[in-house]
Design a protein around this motif. Structure first.
Motif, PDB file in Angstrom:
ATOM      1  N   HIS A  10       0.829  -1.204   0.000  1.00 31.16           N
ATOM      2  CA  HIS A  10       0.000   0.000   0.000  1.00 31.16           C
ATOM      3  C   HIS A  10       0.866   1.257   0.000  1.00 31.16           C
ATOM      4  O   HIS A  10       0.518   2.267  -0.630  1.00 31.16           O
ATOM      5  CB  HIS A  10      -0.933  -0.006   1.211  1.00 31.16           C
ATOM      6  CG  HIS A  10      -1.964  -1.092   1.167  1.00 31.16           C
ATOM      7  ND1 HIS A  10      -2.960  -1.135   0.223  1.00 31.16           N
ATOM      8  CD2 HIS A  10      -2.132  -2.186   1.954  1.00 31.16           C
ATOM      9  CE1 HIS A  10      -3.719  -2.204   0.424  1.00 31.16           C
ATOM     10  NE2 HIS A  10      -3.237  -2.858   1.463  1.00 31.16           N
ATOM     11  N   LEU A  65       2.020   1.731  -3.504  1.00 29.11           N
ATOM     12  CA  LEU A  65       0.937   2.276  -4.316  1.00 29.11           C
ATOM     13  C   LEU A  65       0.785   3.774  -4.086  1.00 29.11           C
ATOM     14  O   LEU A  65       0.541   4.536  -5.027  1.00 29.11           O
ATOM     15  CB  LEU A  65      -0.370   1.549  -3.989  1.00 29.11           C
ATOM     16  CG  LEU A  65      -1.596   1.893  -4.842  1.00 29.11           C
ATOM     17  CD1 LEU A  65      -1.337   1.614  -6.312  1.00 29.11           C
ATOM     18  CD2 LEU A  65      -2.812   1.113  -4.365  1.00 29.11           C
ATOM     19  N   ILE A 122       3.348   5.472  -6.106  1.00 28.18           N
ATOM     20  CA  ILE A 122       2.956   5.495  -7.516  1.00 28.18           C
ATOM     21  C   ILE A 122       1.927   6.593  -7.751  1.00 28.18           C
ATOM     22  O   ILE A 122       1.969   7.308  -8.761  1.00 28.18           O
ATOM     23  CB  ILE A 122       2.406   4.117  -7.941  1.00 28.18           C
ATOM     24  CG1 ILE A 122       3.518   3.071  -7.890  1.00 28.18           C
ATOM     25  CG2 ILE A 122       1.808   4.182  -9.343  1.00 28.18           C
ATOM     26  CD1 ILE A 122       3.045   1.655  -8.142  1.00 28.18           C
ATOM     27  N   TYR A 123       0.987   6.758  -6.826  1.00 32.66           N
ATOM     28  CA  TYR A 123       0.030   7.855  -6.931  1.00 32.66           C
ATOM     29  C   TYR A 123       0.758   9.206  -6.967  1.00 32.66           C
ATOM     30  O   TYR A 123       0.438  10.077  -7.777  1.00 32.66           O
ATOM     31  CB  TYR A 123      -0.940   7.833  -5.751  1.00 32.66           C
ATOM     32  CG  TYR A 123      -2.057   6.812  -5.847  1.00 32.66           C
ATOM     33  CD1 TYR A 123      -2.232   6.039  -6.985  1.00 32.66           C
ATOM     34  CD2 TYR A 123      -2.954   6.638  -4.799  1.00 32.66           C
ATOM     35  CE1 TYR A 123      -3.260   5.113  -7.066  1.00 32.66           C
ATOM     36  CE2 TYR A 123      -3.989   5.712  -4.868  1.00 32.66           C
ATOM     37  CZ  TYR A 123      -4.132   4.952  -6.006  1.00 32.66           C
ATOM     38  OH  TYR A 123      -5.148   4.044  -6.095  1.00 32.66           O
ATOM     39  N   TYR A 162       2.186  -1.658 -14.914  1.00 33.83           N
ATOM     40  CA  TYR A 162       2.286  -2.227 -13.577  1.00 33.83           C
ATOM     41  C   TYR A 162       0.919  -2.262 -12.900  1.00 33.83           C
ATOM     42  O   TYR A 162       0.492  -3.291 -12.354  1.00 33.83           O
ATOM     43  CB  TYR A 162       3.273  -1.405 -12.752  1.00 33.83           C
ATOM     44  CG  TYR A 162       3.422  -1.866 -11.323  1.00 33.83           C
ATOM     45  CD1 TYR A 162       4.328  -2.857 -10.989  1.00 33.83           C
ATOM     46  CD2 TYR A 162       2.649  -1.293 -10.308  1.00 33.83           C
ATOM     47  CE1 TYR A 162       4.468  -3.276  -9.673  1.00 33.83           C
ATOM     48  CE2 TYR A 162       2.788  -1.714  -8.997  1.00 33.83           C
ATOM     49  CZ  TYR A 162       3.695  -2.697  -8.687  1.00 33.83           C
ATOM     50  OH  TYR A 162       3.832  -3.116  -7.387  1.00 33.83           O
ATOM     51  N   VAL A 163       0.209  -1.140 -12.934  1.00 36.11           N
ATOM     52  CA  VAL A 163      -1.091  -1.061 -12.269  1.00 36.11           C
ATOM     53  C   VAL A 163      -2.141  -1.879 -13.016  1.00 36.11           C
ATOM     54  O   VAL A 163      -2.994  -2.529 -12.402  1.00 36.11           O
ATOM     55  CB  VAL A 163      -1.531   0.413 -12.118  1.00 36.11           C
ATOM     56  CG1 VAL A 163      -2.926   0.503 -11.518  1.00 36.11           C
ATOM     57  CG2 VAL A 163      -0.544   1.163 -11.238  1.00 36.11           C
ATOM     58  N   HIS A 203      -1.560  -5.592 -11.941  1.00 34.58           N
ATOM     59  CA  HIS A 203      -1.567  -5.988 -10.536  1.00 34.58           C
ATOM     60  C   HIS A 203      -2.704  -5.413  -9.705  1.00 34.58           C
ATOM     61  O   HIS A 203      -2.869  -5.815  -8.554  1.00 34.58           O
ATOM     62  CB  HIS A 203      -0.238  -5.604  -9.883  1.00 34.58           C
ATOM     63  CG  HIS A 203       0.934  -6.319 -10.482  1.00 34.58           C
ATOM     64  ND1 HIS A 203       1.190  -7.652 -10.259  1.00 34.58           N
ATOM     65  CD2 HIS A 203       1.924  -5.884 -11.313  1.00 34.58           C
ATOM     66  CE1 HIS A 203       2.282  -8.017 -10.916  1.00 34.58           C
ATOM     67  NE2 HIS A 203       2.746  -6.967 -11.558  1.00 34.58           N
ATOM     68  N   PHE A 204      -3.489  -4.478 -10.266  1.00 38.94           N
ATOM     69  CA  PHE A 204      -4.527  -3.836  -9.464  1.00 38.94           C
ATOM     70  C   PHE A 204      -5.851  -3.806 -10.217  1.00 38.94           C
ATOM     71  O   PHE A 204      -5.894  -3.862 -11.445  1.00 38.94           O
ATOM     72  CB  PHE A 204      -4.106  -2.424  -9.066  1.00 38.94           C
ATOM     73  CG  PHE A 204      -2.913  -2.374  -8.147  1.00 38.94           C
ATOM     74  CD1 PHE A 204      -3.062  -2.519  -6.773  1.00 38.94           C
ATOM     75  CD2 PHE A 204      -1.636  -2.214  -8.661  1.00 38.94           C
ATOM     76  CE1 PHE A 204      -1.965  -2.492  -5.928  1.00 38.94           C
ATOM     77  CE2 PHE A 204      -0.531  -2.194  -7.827  1.00 38.94           C
ATOM     78  CZ  PHE A 204      -0.699  -2.334  -6.459  1.00 38.94           C
ATOM     79  N   HIS A 248      -8.371   1.111  -9.071  1.00 37.64           N
ATOM     80  CA  HIS A 248      -7.066   1.691  -8.769  1.00 37.64           C
ATOM     81  C   HIS A 248      -6.482   2.402  -9.985  1.00 37.64           C
ATOM     82  O   HIS A 248      -5.817   3.430  -9.846  1.00 37.64           O
ATOM     83  CB  HIS A 248      -6.107   0.610  -8.267  1.00 37.64           C
ATOM     84  CG  HIS A 248      -6.445   0.090  -6.914  1.00 37.64           C
ATOM     85  ND1 HIS A 248      -6.359   0.871  -5.781  1.00 37.64           N
ATOM     86  CD2 HIS A 248      -6.898  -1.127  -6.512  1.00 37.64           C
ATOM     87  CE1 HIS A 248      -6.734   0.154  -4.729  1.00 37.64           C
ATOM     88  NE2 HIS A 248      -7.063  -1.058  -5.145  1.00 37.64           N
ATOM     89  N   LEU A 290      -5.572   6.162  -9.889  1.00 33.21           N
ATOM     90  CA  LEU A 290      -4.210   6.535 -10.255  1.00 33.21           C
ATOM     91  C   LEU A 290      -4.221   7.714 -11.216  1.00 33.21           C
ATOM     92  O   LEU A 290      -3.500   8.702 -11.042  1.00 33.21           O
ATOM     93  CB  LEU A 290      -3.514   5.334 -10.899  1.00 33.21           C
ATOM     94  CG  LEU A 290      -2.094   5.566 -11.414  1.00 33.21           C
ATOM     95  CD1 LEU A 290      -1.134   5.706 -10.253  1.00 33.21           C
ATOM     96  CD2 LEU A 290      -1.661   4.426 -12.323  1.00 33.21           C
ATOM     97  N   ARG A 343       9.406  -5.332  -3.668  1.00 34.13           N
ATOM     98  CA  ARG A 343       8.327  -5.857  -4.510  1.00 34.13           C
ATOM     99  C   ARG A 343       8.898  -6.717  -5.632  1.00 34.13           C
ATOM    100  O   ARG A 343       8.339  -7.749  -5.995  1.00 34.13           O
ATOM    101  CB  ARG A 343       7.517  -4.683  -5.084  1.00 34.13           C
ATOM    102  CG  ARG A 343       6.343  -5.091  -5.955  1.00 34.13           C
ATOM    103  CD  ARG A 343       5.341  -5.928  -5.186  1.00 34.13           C
ATOM    104  NE  ARG A 343       4.195  -6.273  -5.999  1.00 34.13           N
ATOM    105  CZ  ARG A 343       3.311  -7.194  -5.686  1.00 34.13           C
ATOM    106  NH1 ARG A 343       3.438  -7.868  -4.563  1.00 34.13           N
ATOM    107  NH2 ARG A 343       2.291  -7.464  -6.478  1.00 34.13           N
ATOM    108  N   ASP A 401       7.607  -7.009 -11.855  1.00 32.21           N
ATOM    109  CA  ASP A 401       7.426  -5.623 -11.458  1.00 32.21           C
ATOM    110  C   ASP A 401       8.644  -4.773 -11.766  1.00 32.21           C
ATOM    111  O   ASP A 401       8.541  -3.603 -12.039  1.00 32.21           O
ATOM    112  CB  ASP A 401       7.118  -5.540  -9.962  1.00 32.21           C
ATOM    113  CG  ASP A 401       5.783  -6.164  -9.638  1.00 32.21           C
ATOM    114  OD1 ASP A 401       5.528  -6.381  -8.445  1.00 32.21           O
ATOM    115  OD2 ASP A 401       5.006  -6.433 -10.566  1.00 32.21           O
TER     116      ASP A 401
END
Length: 390
Positions: A3, A6, A9-10, A116-117, A120-121, A125, A129, A182, A189
């Motif tokens: 988290h 993440l 990344i945001y 990536y997102v 994996h999400f 998300h 994002l 990760r 990743d």
């Protein structure tokens, strides 16, 4: 830890959004002091977009060698340096030189983080994002408008954004151990054990890829033309002051931001393709509002609607890419999608600059409408031809 990564990344996507609308919001105050025609913003934007095309096509190779974390940190640092360079540029040719690292800083990180997102999400998300991108894109012109309103001049606006970017660079650099942790649990990743890269020829031969590339071309052409020329349209056609127009232009990006925040919840009920169709319809309503001769406030409402309509399209297409084309090919395809999108950035906003310079800025909403119609057609073709079906 996941988290926290993440969240980083945001923050990275906030950094991507911050500089994107600055040129459009500041240009009405810049071009006269630089002694160049209003259409010359298209030249700078073209150089920036060429850099993003090149770096996005190289994103797969760079991510394999450096890892997504390092690519992100280096890209944001390049953007910070370029923004500072803009702030000390006293001539048009200097702006053109600094536009090179400005563009190169965006493409690789955009493609790497999006893939990536997407893999994996969940879709929500991806929407949130890109909402973070909208946060940056909304704050950028607001800061520039506030600086102009206080008479500090556009270089100060670029300096403030440069300092923010530098702070984000430090945060991302400090987070590099999280990226490595990760990578230890999923080598995909960090790009250390990715499948063999596809060539450009192999990618475009995949059914549906050419159509989705043109869809991306049209989307970014519409979004960036609206973001770059909204201020000039309001000033030259609606009679709004440059200072007010710079702040009002942020409404377009606020519409994108709010739409993506809401879209994250809507994806619980709607799939990616339904989100895209909804967005296309809202854009059409916004362009209709611009076309109506009902004054300044209707035009502003139109900008907000166009932003709201743009909100779900980009993240939904990207999120659908692994599902429709396969996760093993998604990094390569997303890289090409990014390149196609940036080519739209390169060609279409400068083309409207020529139209505004030599014909009239009044054609702004008609130009957006033509792009929208082509995007709708290519999206239907993408649905028909892509391998996985709707």
């Amino acid at each position: 830890m996941l988290h926290l990564l993440l969240a980083v990344i945001y923050a990275s996507f906030i950094s991507l959004g911050l500089p994107d609308p600055l040129l459009g919001s500041a240009w009405p105050s810049m071009y006269q002091g630089l002694g160049v025609p209003i259409s010359y913003s298209g030249i700078i934007f073209f150089i920036i977009s060429v850099g993003t095309v090149v770096s996005s096509l190289l994103s797969d190779r760079l991510t394999r060698r450096l890892g997504a974390g390092r690519v992100t940190a280096l890209s944001v640092a390049m953007t910070a340096a370029a923004l500072f360079g803009f702030s000390i540029s006293g001539s048009f040719w200097m702006l053109c030189l600094w536009a090179v690292p400005y563009g190169l800083g965006a493409g690789s990180v955009d493609a790497a983080l999006n893939n990536y997102v997407a893999i994996h999400f969940a879709s929500r998300h991806m929407s949130w994002l890109h909402c973070m991108w909208g946060v940056g894109a909304s704050v950028g012109p607001y800061i520039m408008g506030a600086v102009l309103s206080r008479g500090a001049g556009w270089p100060m606006g670029y300096q403030i954004i440069s300092v923010i970017q530098l702070g984000l660079t430090i945060i991302i650099t400090l987070s590099l151990p999280l990226w490595k942790m990760r990578a230890d649990t999923d080598t995909h990743d960090e790009g250390d054990a990715l499948p063999e890269s596809l060539t450009l020829r192999q990618i475009v031969q995949i059914p549906g890829v050419k159509a989705v590339m043109i869809t991306f071309f049209c989307y970014c052409a519409l979004e960036q033309t609206a973001g770059l020329w909204a201020s000039s349209y309001l000033v030259l056609h609606k009679g709004v002051t440059p200072e007010t127009a710079a702040s009002f232009a942020s409404l377009f990006f606020i519409g994108i931001t709010a739409g993506r925040a809401l879209g994250g919840f809507l994806t619980i009920k709607l799939n990616d393709m339904q989100m895209i169709r909804m967005g296309l319809g809202i854009i059409a309503a916004g362009i209709a509002a611009l076309l109506l001769p009902l004054g300044e406030y209707t035009a502003l409402a139109g900008l907000i609607l166009i932003g709201l309509g743009c909100a779900p399209i980009y993240p939904s297409i990207i999120h659908a890419t692994p599902e429709r084309f396969g996760a093993d090919r998604s990094q390569a395809i997303i890289g090409v999608q990014m390149a196609s999108a940036y080519i739209g950035n390169c060609l279409m906003p400068p083309l409207f600059g020529l139209i505004a310079e030599h014909i009239t800025v009044f054609l702004f909403p008609f130009y957006l409408l033509a792009i929208l119609l082509l995007m709708m057609f290519m999206f239907r073709l993408f649905l028909k031809n892509s391998e996985k079906g709707v």
